[in-house]
Structures are given as structure tokens and as C-alpha cells.
Design a protein around this motif. Structure first.
Motif, PDB file in Angstrom:
ATOM      1  N   ARG A   7     -13.825 -39.060  17.881  1.00 11.42           N
ATOM      2  CA  ARG A   7     -14.577 -38.023  18.580  1.00 11.42           C
ATOM      3  C   ARG A   7     -14.705 -36.756  17.723  1.00 11.42           C
ATOM      4  N   ALA A  34     -24.328 -37.965  27.854  1.00 14.50           N
ATOM      5  CA  ALA A  34     -23.329 -38.495  26.917  1.00 14.50           C
ATOM      6  C   ALA A  34     -22.075 -39.001  27.615  1.00 14.50           C
ATOM      7  N   MET A  64     -12.059 -51.803  31.254  1.00 15.86           N
ATOM      8  CA  MET A  64     -10.855 -50.979  31.330  1.00 15.86           C
ATOM      9  C   MET A  64     -10.356 -50.920  32.766  1.00 15.86           C
ATOM     10  N   ALA A  81     -16.683 -49.728  30.223  1.00 12.49           N
ATOM     11  CA  ALA A  81     -16.068 -49.945  28.913  1.00 12.49           C
ATOM     12  C   ALA A  81     -15.117 -51.142  28.923  1.00 12.49           C
ATOM     13  N   GLU A 133     -10.241 -36.220  29.637  1.00  8.97           N
ATOM     14  CA  GLU A 133     -10.154 -35.508  28.362  1.00  8.97           C
ATOM     15  C   GLU A 133      -9.331 -36.353  27.403  1.00  8.97           C
ATOM     16  N   MET A 185     -12.274 -50.643  19.321  1.00  9.44           N
ATOM     17  CA  MET A 185     -13.276 -50.434  18.263  1.00  9.44           C
ATOM     18  C   MET A 185     -13.908 -49.053  18.330  1.00  9.44           C
ATOM     19  N   LEU A 208     -21.191 -46.909  21.772  1.00  6.23           N
ATOM     20  CA  LEU A 208     -22.335 -47.213  20.913  1.00  6.23           C
ATOM     21  C   LEU A 208     -23.608 -46.486  21.339  1.00  6.23           C
ATOM     22  N   GLY A 239     -14.178 -53.114  23.065  1.00  6.50           N
ATOM     23  CA  GLY A 239     -14.884 -51.904  22.660  1.00  6.50           C
ATOM     24  C   GLY A 239     -13.945 -50.722  22.548  1.00  6.50           C
ATOM     25  N   LEU A 260     -15.957 -61.310  15.953  1.00  6.92           N
ATOM     26  CA  LEU A 260     -15.955 -60.860  17.333  1.00  6.92           C
ATOM     27  C   LEU A 260     -14.495 -60.786  17.769  1.00  6.92           C
ATOM     28  N   ALA A 271     -11.470 -59.726  25.540  1.00  6.09           N
ATOM     29  CA  ALA A 271     -12.134 -58.550  24.961  1.00  6.09           C
ATOM     30  C   ALA A 271     -13.129 -57.922  25.930  1.00  6.09           C
ATOM     31  N   ALA A 313     -20.221 -37.464  29.738  1.00  4.27           N
ATOM     32  CA  ALA A 313     -19.180 -36.459  29.865  1.00  4.27           C
ATOM     33  C   ALA A 313     -19.280 -35.579  31.103  1.00  4.27           C
ATOM     34  N   GLY A 365     -19.551 -52.548  26.574  1.00  4.18           N
ATOM     35  CA  GLY A 365     -19.840 -51.579  27.633  1.00  4.18           C
ATOM     36  C   GLY A 365     -20.916 -50.581  27.210  1.00  4.18           C
TER      37      GLY A 365
END
Ligand SMILES: Cc1cc2nc3c(=O)[nH]c(=O)nc-3n(C[C@H](O)[C@H](O)[C@H](O)COP(=O)(O)OP(=O)(O)OC[C@H]3O[C@@H](n4cnc5c(N)ncnc54)[C@H](O)[C@@H]3O)c2cc1C
Ligand code: FES
Ligand code: FES
Lengths: 326, 212
Positions: free
Chosen positions: A116, B101, A73, A105, A236, A112, A32, A109, A209, A69, B103, A28
Motif C-alpha cells: 500500500r 477504491a 476471507m 477477497a 485500516e 499475493m 487488482l 489473492g 496458480l 485459494a 476505502a 476477488g
């Protein structure tokens, strides 16, 4: 962002060949690209895997579930089989990130994704995860959101994923395909605690992978749910979270699967809590007694001491919610 | 894992890199402010098929995609985000850059009918994709019902988040997450409004969904 070359893999073998030569997979891109822009990551070659045929959700024999994979989401959360068999996975996903990010996403991923921790993301500060041997700015910095469990003197960063907490609770397996063939790892063995090598985060080999995440069958009926506590109500990361699945028959808890998020360097399986539940009859007292074990071994830092109590209460509340579900 | 500090890449005006390669974002903001629009418009965020590529510094690729119904073939520095492609190269400045980003949601567009954050989407990956931005929502002079609802409900103040809110709202309605104000709030949470117009934004989405 540093320059990179780009290739799109048309099949799994091509991807693995490129990965073996040092190419970095991009699914996604929501972790990255962000980290490349911050120059935390600087791969020389991106291997686009988004068109590989890893987008299926399948029920396995006896009621397990395999999620490809590259299932996004949002696809995973909405999938009828996921909702029917493991609604806790849908719940954890829908409490993650935003609708836009979930459209991009992927499940691979997601497990992985990298921490944060603000020091990890800021290349002007010390971080052993980003730059081994440089030190950990969070240890004595502003560590309110950092881990209290599974930490080391070299790293206290949390693993930020929500669905990984559900996967850890349910004892999912990560299915891998690499230059040396296929293998499976238990979730608990896949994500690594920092120890003295916080730069090594997954037990994945160069070129490997993730092809799918597989949740084993569990006895039915199964009640489950995911609770996430955070600084704002949506969009959040977790301060604390709890994934709980219970199999109750004849008024007795026969099977208990519990893990916590937001508090540890990896999704934190709460074996002591599970043991305290199995063989017992549901009651308010039981939830409190079991949850009291949730923070066993915690090593709080200057600003995250509150997580010890918050974690116990999060687990207690979620045990009660799930245990008393109709 | 390499421990190098980011090289200063290529120096600004001819910049082959985003300017975040300096020591911190704060420095970047200061620099950006000092040089004014030149940094952005001059291509610090974006390098097309131009000099850096010819010099072999930054790999680039050709990509064909459809933007608001028009087929485009462009050569992009591989680092170019869809957001920068739209804003800096195609002149579609409706999509906004807030955080760059993931967000804030200001950059939300539809890719193949799905709402995504264009700041985290690499343009080079969009071969064959269909992109819809705020500029492509109206049918001629007739606004999209959600655009009209934003006006009717007065669902903005400064307007910076609005294009992202509207594209996200279109996605939210298509996905069917509009059964209650609470549900809309949750499924629109990927769009921050610093002016705090949430009540009216929710109302605009609710009304548009209800009319369908
Ligand atoms: C603003 C914001 C808020 C967020 N909030 C949450 C949240 O609340 N909860 C949460 O859980 N997450 C959250 N996230 C994180 C988000 O869920 C992850 O970024 C996302 O799941 C990563 O998936 P991806 O497909 O985009 O991965 P990518 O960015 O494409 O890849 C991430 C990493 O995984 C590797 N990789 C990808 N696929 C594979 C594969 N199949 N095999 C091997 N390696 C692979 C890549 O090489 C890369 O290193 C948030 C992200 C943002 C930006
Ligand atoms: S600019 Fe893309 S989410 Fe903020
Ligand atoms: S209207 Fe100003 S940010 Fe939303």
C-alpha cells in the motif's frame, strides 16, 4: 484503466494455460482492479479464476489445515475448522479490511496483494517496485508507514497482509500448480524481500496458480492470537502487528511461533523471540526479555523510528495476552 | 513489469477510459469539475457498446445479470465497474461513488445476497449474478425496515453515505453481527460517514436486527 480482454476459466488447466500465455489471474479483484484503475497494473488479459474448484477448507491428517485459494476471507474467518484449529487465522482475517472487502477477497489473492506504499500507488512518483531503476521516493519521502526490517536501498515498502503474518508465524506452505506441475513453497520462501529486485515479490512462476495455503499440524494444546495496532480502530492497515502461538505443557513453553506485520517488507518471522521463549516458564519478565529481541536488525527511516519501540511493545503485549490465556 | 506512464488513452468526451489516466487524481478532479457533469454523464467513466468498441480500441463483453429483480443484458467495456454500470448505464444513481477504491463503502450493494464494494467489482464478471441496490430494497411503497429505521433514528445528514450504509447494514444483519453496539460498529466499519452519524446508524441497525 487500460483496456484488457477478459476470459473466464472453467477449470484449473484452462486457467494455467491462459496464465502461461501471459494472462493475469483475477480472484476477488480487490487489489487488482484498484491498481489497474490507478494504472499501476495494466494487464492485457484478465483470467477470471473465481469459478475454479479451489473453495474448500479441509483438515489434514494430524490436525493441519488446508485453505483453498479461492475461499473468501469472510468464509475462511467464519469456517468452523479454521476457528477450531487455528483461531488466530480467523482473528487476523476479521481484523483485515472491511466486511464488504472480505466477502470479495480470497486467501490466494490476499497473500499475493501488493504493497500500500503511496509512492507505489502513485504513477507520477519514482518507485523501483513499479518501475525498476527509477528510484525509491519513500526512502527520503514521507515514510511513516514504511518498513524498518527486511528493507534494501531500493525499497522500503511493507507487505500489507494480516493473515500472511499468521501464516508466516505458523510456517504455512503455499501450494502451487503450474505449467510444470505442482509444487509447494514454505511461506518464508514464497514472499521475497526486495533486495535489488523489488519488482519481484513472490517466488511464483508465470502461469502458476496458488491452489491452497496449508498450515502444518502443531502440538496441542495451542494458545494463539493476533494483535493489530493501527491509526484507527478498524478498516485500516497495521502499523505493527504480532501473531503468537504457544504450546505450553507442564508449565514450560515447548513451542513458540511468532511473527510481526506492518514493520517489514515481508511478514516477519521473529526467530530470535521464539528461541528466547522455548524451554522457559511463562512470566512477565520472560515476555519483556523475549520481545526485546523483536526489532533486532531494524533500520528505521526518518518518520518511522517510532515503530522500533512500538513493535517491541506490540510483541510483548501479545505474548502476555496469549501466554496468560486460560 | 512495464515502466510506461499511462497513455492518455482516448481524449475525454468520446473517452474510452477512466480519466485517472492523467498525471494525477488531482488533475482529474480539476478536469472533472471544470467540465461539470459532462465528463461523468458523457461516459468518461463508462463506454457501452459504442464507438470505442466498434473501433476495436476497448474490448467489451456481453453480460446478463439481474438488478433489483429485473433481468438485464448489457454490453460493457470490460473496464466498467458494477458501480458505473448501475449509475451511468442503468440510471440507478442511488449507489454512490466516494473513493472508487474500496476505502469508503458508499458504493456498497448486495451481489448474490452478500454486501460488496461495487466500485471494485468488474461488471463483466457478473454473468448470472443477482444485484440488489438501494432502489430495490423497498417492497412497493413499503420501505425496508432498515430504511425506515434510518428515518426514525435520523441516521444521516447529507445522505451521501446512506445507501451504502443501508445495504451494508442489511448484510450485517443477515450475517448476524449485531449482538452489541460494539459488534455493529466493527462490522459496519467498512462504511465511512463524513457527517459522523455513527451513533444513530448503529442504533438503526441494532433496532432493525432486534425486530427480526
Ligand atoms: C480499502 C482496503 C483496505 C484493506 N485492508 C486490509 C487489511 O487491513 N489487511 C489485509 O490483510 N488486507 C487488506 N486489504 C487488502 C485485501 O485483503 C486484498 O486486496 C485482498 O485480500 C486481495 O484478494 P483478492 O482475491 O481480491 O485478489 P485479486 O485482486 O483478485 O488479486 C490480487 C493479486 O493476486 C493474484 N492472484 C489472485 N489469486 C491468485 C491465485 N489463486 N494464484 C495466483 N495468483 C493469484 C492476482 O493475479 C493479483 O495479482 C485491503 C484492501 C482495501 C482495498
Ligand atoms: S466508492 Fe466503493 S468503497 Fe468508496
Ligand atoms: S450522512 Fe453525510 S456522509 Fe454520512
Amino acid at each position: 484503466m487500460h483496456p484488457f480482454s477478459y476470459t473466464r476459466a472453467s477449470d484449473t488447466r484452462e486457467a494455467i494455460n491462459a496464465g502461461r500465455r501471459g494472462g493475469r489471474y483475477i480472484a476477488g479483484g480487490t487489489t487488482l482492479v484498484d491498481l489497474m484503475r490507478e494504472t499501476v497494473e495494466h494487464p492485457e488479459t484478465l483470467v477470471d479464476i473465481s469459478r475454479l474448484p479451489l473453495r474448500e477448507v479441509t483438515a489434514t491428517e494430524r490436525g493441519g489445515l488446508r485453505i483453498g485459494a479461492l475461499v473468501t476471507m469472510s468464509e475462511a474467518a467464519a469456517h468452523a475448522k479454521v476457528r477450531a484449529l487455528f483461531p488466530i487465522v480467523s482473528e487476523a482475517l476479521e481484523l483485515s479490511a472491511s466486511a464488504q472487502l472480505r466477502n470479495m477477497a480470497t486467501i490466494g489473492g490476499n497473500v499475493m496483494q501488493r504493497t500500500r506504499c503511496t509512492y507505489f500507488r502513485d504513477v507520477t512518483t519514482d518507485c523501483n517496485k513499479r518501475e525498476p531503476g527509477s528510484g525509491c521516493a519513500a526512502l527520503h519521502g514521507y515514510n511513516r508507514t514504511h518498513a524498518i526490517l527486511g528493507t534494501s536501498n531500493d525499497c522500503v515498502a511493507t507487505h500489507p497482509s494480516d493473515v500472511a503474518v499468521a501464516f508466516a508465524a505458523l510456517e504455512a506452505r503455499v501450494l502451487l500448480q503450474g505449467p510444470e506441475g505442482e509444487r509447494q513453497l514454505r511461506f518464508a520462501d514464497f514472499l521475497l524481500r526486495p533486495g535489488s529486485t523489488p519488482n519481484r515479490e513472490q517466488a511464483i512462476r508465470q502461469g502458476e496458480l496458488i491452489t491452497a495455503v496449508e498450515i502444518p499440524a502443531l502440538p496441542r494444546p495451542l494458545k494463539s492470537g493476533y494483535l493489530k495496532v493501527r491509526d484507527r480502530q478498524s478498516y485500516e492497515f497495521a502499523l505493527t502487528s504480532a501473531a503468537v502461538a504457544l504450546h505450553i505443557r507442564g508449565g514450560v513453553i515447548r513451542e513458540a511461533k511468532v511473527a510481526a506485520g506492518g514493520v517489514a517488507t515481508v511478514p516477519w518471522k521473529l526467530s530470535a523471540v521464539e528461541q528466547a521463549l522455548i524451554g522457559e516458564r511463562p512470566s512477565g519478565r520472560l515476555w519483556a526479555e523475549a520481545a526485546a529481541r523483536a526489532a533486532d536488525g531494524a533500520r528505521p527511516l526518518q518518520y518511522n523510528r517510532f515503530k522500533v519501540e512500538l513493535l517491541k511493545r506490540t510483541v510483548e503485549r501479545q505474548l502476555r495476552i496469549v501466554g496468560e490465556m486460560e | 513489469m512495464s515502466s510506461e506512464l499511462p497513455e492518455s488513452a482516448v481524449p475525454p468526451p468520446t473517452g474510452a477510459s477512466e480519466s485517472t489516466s492523467g498525471p494525477s487524481r488531482r488533475t482529474f478532479v480539476a478536469t472533472g469539475a471544470a467540465v461539470g457533469g459532462a465528463v461523468v454523464a458523457g461516459g468518461a467513466f463508462f463506454v457501452g457498446s459504442g464507438e470505442a468498441t466498434a473501433a476495436g480500441v476497448a474490448p467489451s463483453s456481453e453480460v446478463s445479470l439481474t438488478v433489483n429483480g429485473t433481468r438485464r443484458t448489457v454490453t460493457v467495456d470490460n473496464r466498467t465497474s458494477l458501480l458505473d454500470l448501475l449509475r451511468e448505464h442503468l440510471g440507478l444513481t442511488g449507489s454512490k461513488k466516494g473513493c472508487n477504491a474500496g476505502a469508503c463503502g458508499a458504493c456498497t450493494v448486495l451481489v448474490d445476497g452478500q454486501r460488496v464494494n461495487s466500485c471494485l467489482t468488474l461488471a463483466v464478471r457478473l454473468e448470472g449474478a443477482e444485484v440488489t441496490t438501494i432502489e430495490g430494497l423497498a417492497k412497493g411503497d413499503e420501505l425496508h425496515p432498515l430504511q425506515q429505521a434510518f428515518i426514525d433514528e435520523d441516521a444521516f445528514q447529507c445522505g451521501y453515505c446512506t445507501p451504502g450504509q443501508i445495504l451494508s447494514g442489511v448484510g450485517c444483519i443477515q450475517e448476524g453481527h449485531t449482538d452489541s453496539p460494539e459488534e455493529i460498529r466493527e462490522w459496519m466499519s467498512g462504511n465511512i460517514c463524513r457527517c459522523g452519524c455513527y451513533v444513530k446508524i448503529v442504533r438503526a441497525v441494532e433496532q432493525t436486527a432486534g425486530r427480526k
